[in-house]
Design a protein around this motif. Structure first.
Motif, mmCIF file in Angstrom:
data_model
loop_
_atom_site.group_PDB
_atom_site.id
_atom_site.type_symbol
_atom_site.label_atom_id
_atom_site.label_comp_id
_atom_site.label_asym_id
_atom_site.label_seq_id
_atom_site.Cartn_x
_atom_site.Cartn_y
_atom_site.Cartn_z
ATOM 1 N N PRO A 156 0.794 -1.227 0.000
ATOM 2 C CA PRO A 156 0.000 0.000 0.000
ATOM 3 C C PRO A 156 0.829 1.281 0.000
ATOM 4 C CG PRO A 156 0.124 -0.851 2.214
ATOM 5 C CD PRO A 156 0.850 -1.849 1.343
ATOM 6 N N ASP A 157 2.164 1.160 0.012
ATOM 7 C CA ASP A 157 2.986 2.374 0.043
ATOM 8 C C ASP A 157 2.848 3.183 -1.246
ATOM 9 O OD1 ASP A 157 3.911 1.695 2.551
ATOM 10 O OD2 ASP A 157 5.715 0.709 1.813
ATOM 11 N N HIS A 158 2.600 2.497 -2.355
ATOM 12 C CA HIS A 158 2.502 3.173 -3.647
ATOM 13 C C HIS A 158 1.206 2.716 -4.320
ATOM 14 C CE1 HIS A 158 6.660 4.564 -3.325
ATOM 15 N NE2 HIS A 158 6.943 3.351 -2.893
ATOM 16 N N ARG A 159 0.275 3.627 -4.459
ATOM 17 C CA ARG A 159 -1.021 3.311 -5.046
ATOM 18 C C ARG A 159 -0.953 3.361 -6.574
ATOM 19 N NH1 ARG A 159 -3.781 1.423 -0.540
ATOM 20 N NH2 ARG A 159 -3.892 3.002 1.088
ATOM 21 N N PHE A 160 -1.914 2.705 -7.201
ATOM 22 C CA PHE A 160 -2.086 2.822 -8.644
ATOM 23 C C PHE A 160 -2.306 4.297 -8.999
ATOM 24 C CE2 PHE A 160 -4.872 3.041 -12.338
ATOM 25 C CZ PHE A 160 -4.231 2.205 -13.225
ATOM 26 N N PRO A 161 -1.715 4.810 -10.086
ATOM 27 C CA PRO A 161 -1.048 4.086 -11.190
ATOM 28 C C PRO A 161 0.472 3.982 -11.083
ATOM 29 C CG PRO A 161 -1.441 6.336 -11.870
ATOM 30 C CD PRO A 161 -1.973 6.220 -10.458
ATOM 31 N N ALA A 162 1.026 4.000 -9.856
ATOM 32 C CA ALA A 162 2.480 3.952 -9.702
ATOM 33 C C ALA A 162 3.080 2.753 -10.425
ATOM 34 C CB ALA A 162 2.841 3.912 -8.218
ATOM 35 N N GLN A 163 2.436 1.583 -10.287
ATOM 36 C CA GLN A 163 2.986 0.371 -10.884
ATOM 37 C C GLN A 163 3.002 0.453 -12.408
ATOM 38 O OE1 GLN A 163 0.425 0.470 -8.616
ATOM 39 N NE2 GLN A 163 1.774 0.078 -6.868
ATOM 40 N N LEU A 164 1.939 0.966 -12.992
ATOM 41 C CA LEU A 164 1.896 1.154 -14.440
ATOM 42 C C LEU A 164 2.989 2.125 -14.880
ATOM 43 C CD1 LEU A 164 0.596 0.971 -17.273
ATOM 44 C CD2 LEU A 164 -0.982 2.789 -16.538
ATOM 45 N N GLN A 165 3.195 3.181 -14.122
ATOM 46 C CA GLN A 165 4.226 4.157 -14.471
ATOM 47 C C GLN A 165 5.626 3.553 -14.390
ATOM 48 O OE1 GLN A 165 3.186 7.323 -11.780
ATOM 49 N NE2 GLN A 165 1.516 8.058 -13.079
ATOM 50 N N ASP A 166 5.815 2.600 -13.476
ATOM 51 C CA ASP A 166 7.107 1.899 -13.427
ATOM 52 C C ASP A 166 7.352 1.137 -14.721
ATOM 53 O OD1 ASP A 166 7.457 2.870 -10.858
ATOM 54 O OD2 ASP A 166 6.837 1.006 -9.884
ATOM 55 N N LEU A 167 6.327 0.446 -15.213
ATOM 56 C CA LEU A 167 6.471 -0.278 -16.484
ATOM 57 C C LEU A 167 6.731 0.689 -17.636
ATOM 58 C CD1 LEU A 167 5.258 -2.593 -14.721
ATOM 59 C CD2 LEU A 167 4.018 -3.330 -16.766
ATOM 60 N N GLN A 168 6.081 1.823 -17.602
ATOM 61 C CA GLN A 168 6.323 2.810 -18.647
ATOM 62 C C GLN A 168 7.770 3.287 -18.618
ATOM 63 O OE1 GLN A 168 3.117 5.424 -17.465
ATOM 64 N NE2 GLN A 168 1.739 4.668 -19.077
ATOM 65 N N GLN A 169 8.311 3.486 -17.423
ATOM 66 C CA GLN A 169 9.719 3.868 -17.317
ATOM 67 C C GLN A 169 10.631 2.754 -17.826
ATOM 68 O OE1 GLN A 169 10.991 6.648 -16.849
ATOM 69 N NE2 GLN A 169 9.612 7.909 -15.638
ATOM 70 N N ALA A 178 -1.300 2.271 -23.840
ATOM 71 C CA ALA A 178 -0.452 2.874 -24.867
ATOM 72 C C ALA A 178 -1.161 2.899 -26.218
ATOM 73 C CB ALA A 178 0.864 2.113 -24.970
ATOM 74 N N ALA A 179 -1.916 1.830 -26.519
ATOM 75 C CA ALA A 179 -2.645 1.797 -27.790
ATOM 76 C C ALA A 179 -3.808 2.777 -27.787
ATOM 77 C CB ALA A 179 -3.158 0.378 -28.051
ATOM 78 N N GLU A 180 -4.426 2.967 -26.633
ATOM 79 C CA GLU A 180 -5.582 3.860 -26.514
ATOM 80 C C GLU A 180 -5.163 5.331 -26.511
ATOM 81 O OE1 GLU A 180 -9.319 4.055 -23.381
ATOM 82 O OE2 GLU A 180 -7.277 4.005 -22.587
ATOM 83 N N LEU A 199 -4.199 7.684 -18.784
ATOM 84 C CA LEU A 199 -3.145 6.913 -18.134
ATOM 85 C C LEU A 199 -1.867 6.840 -18.967
ATOM 86 C CD1 LEU A 199 -5.161 3.949 -16.566
ATOM 87 C CD2 LEU A 199 -4.033 5.833 -15.355
ATOM 88 N N ASP A 200 -1.956 7.227 -20.215
ATOM 89 C CA ASP A 200 -0.765 7.255 -21.068
ATOM 90 C C ASP A 200 0.086 8.495 -20.802
ATOM 91 O OD1 ASP A 200 0.741 5.999 -23.150
ATOM 92 O OD2 ASP A 200 0.051 7.540 -24.542
ATOM 93 N N ARG A 201 -0.398 9.381 -19.949
ATOM 94 C CA ARG A 201 0.336 10.592 -19.616
ATOM 95 C C ARG A 201 0.627 10.615 -18.124
ATOM 96 N NH1 ARG A 201 -3.788 12.154 -23.192
ATOM 97 N NH2 ARG A 201 -5.133 12.692 -21.451
ATOM 98 N N PRO A 202 1.760 11.174 -17.679
ATOM 99 C CA PRO A 202 2.805 11.842 -18.462
ATOM 100 C C PRO A 202 3.975 10.937 -18.844
ATOM 101 C CG PRO A 202 3.193 12.254 -16.148
ATOM 102 C CD PRO A 202 1.957 11.366 -16.222
ATOM 103 N N TYR A 203 3.911 9.635 -18.488
ATOM 104 C CA TYR A 203 5.095 8.778 -18.652
ATOM 105 C C TYR A 203 4.990 7.782 -19.793
ATOM 106 C CZ TYR A 203 6.052 10.643 -14.015
ATOM 107 O OH TYR A 203 6.266 11.492 -12.954
#
Length: 300
Positions: A106-119, A157-159, A163-167
């Protein structure tokens, strides 16, 4: 009794598959040696938490197709070590692999995990020349919460939505996805503890967040091909997450394949799912290396 063991094991590991591409005809896969560089930091210096990946490099001439692998653990625990066997299988068949960790709830809420994958995807693009990879042929491979994240990464990313912003952006697009035990619609869980930790509230409190975090809500006809596999006895992520997800993808014309692993639950499908992994690798090779994916003809 001993004579029955191979038969029983064969029944357990046999899946029921529905394929859109040459059912029952495997393609010849290359066999390659590979090297691995462990614990490479991929997150930016100012990221909330340092994140690391193991980088697998197949030998031989490139540029190679690449795969981003993402582990499960209910978004709360586990590590990239869970995906080591899958990463090694992929590397042994000519894929470069980036096997990552990501931030936990719970330390990092969504969309943190998605942003990690984007990075991670941006890092792959920056390192493309050094890794000798083709950035137009990068796929995702995940199980459980990792499958949720790679599916969401591909569809967002396709859409090209919020959620595709800013990373996000074009560099985060995937060319194919293999997803096992995928929580495809978080609204189906009601207010389960793991999902509530991920999203920071119950579905009654933050319904829009439950929808936004569900891959099934981001499907467009520009989504990449998907290979789904799932245990028929999965009580943690019921099998309708796979069947409904495939139907929604197919309704938009997205190429899909699916394998249902009979008589297995969520954990067993991961631990005894080598047949599904092998089928997923076949799918990736046919999708990312179509010019080399000629069917293996049966010998007379």
């Amino acid at each position: 009794m001993k004579a029955l063991i191979p038969v029983l094991l064969g029944l357990i590991v046999t899946g029921c598959a529905s394929h859109l591409n040459a059912p029952g005809q495997p393609v010849p896969l290359p066999e390659t040696n590979w090297t691995v560089e462990a614990s490479v930091r991929y997150s930016p210096p100012d990221w909330p938490e340092p994140l690391y990946a193991d980088i697998y490099r197949p030998q031989g001439a490139g540029p190679h197709p690449a795969v981003l692998t993402v582990h499960g653990g209910g978004w709360t625990n586990r590590s990239r070590a869970d995906m080591t066997d899958i990463a090694e299988t992929l590397a042994g068949h000519g894929f470069a692999v980036m096997n990552i960790d990501y931030r936990f709830t719970p330390d990092h809420r969504f969309p943190a995990q998605l942003q990690d994958l984007q990075q991670a995807m941006h890092w792959l693009h920056r390192q493309a020349d050094d890794l000798d990879i083709d950035t137009g042929r990068v796929a995702g491979f995940g199980y459980s919460s990792g499958a949720h994240l790679v599916s969401l990464l591909a569809l967002v990313a396709a859409e090209g939505g919020e959620l595709d912003r800013p990373y996000g952006g074009p560099q985060t697009r995937l060319a194919a996805v293999v997803a096992g035990g995928t929580p495809s619609d978080l609204r189906k869980f009601g207010s389960g503890r793991l999902v509530e930790q991920l999203l920071g509230g119950t579905m009654a409190e933050v319904p829009a967040r439950y929808a936004a975090a569900s891959p099934v809500t981001h499907i467009t006809d520009t989504a990449p091909p998907f290979f789904l596999y799932h245990g028929s006895w999965d009580g943690l992520v019921p099998v309708d997450h796979a069947t409904d997800f495939q139907a929604a993808l197919a309704s938009e014309g997205v190429p899909t394949e699916m394998m249902i692993l009979r008589w297995r639950g969520h954990i067993a499908s991961f631990l005894t799912g080598q047949g599904a992994v092998d089928a997923g690798v076949q799918f990736l090779y046919r999708t990312l290396v179509p010019e080399a994916a000629e069917p293996v003809l049966a010998q007379p």
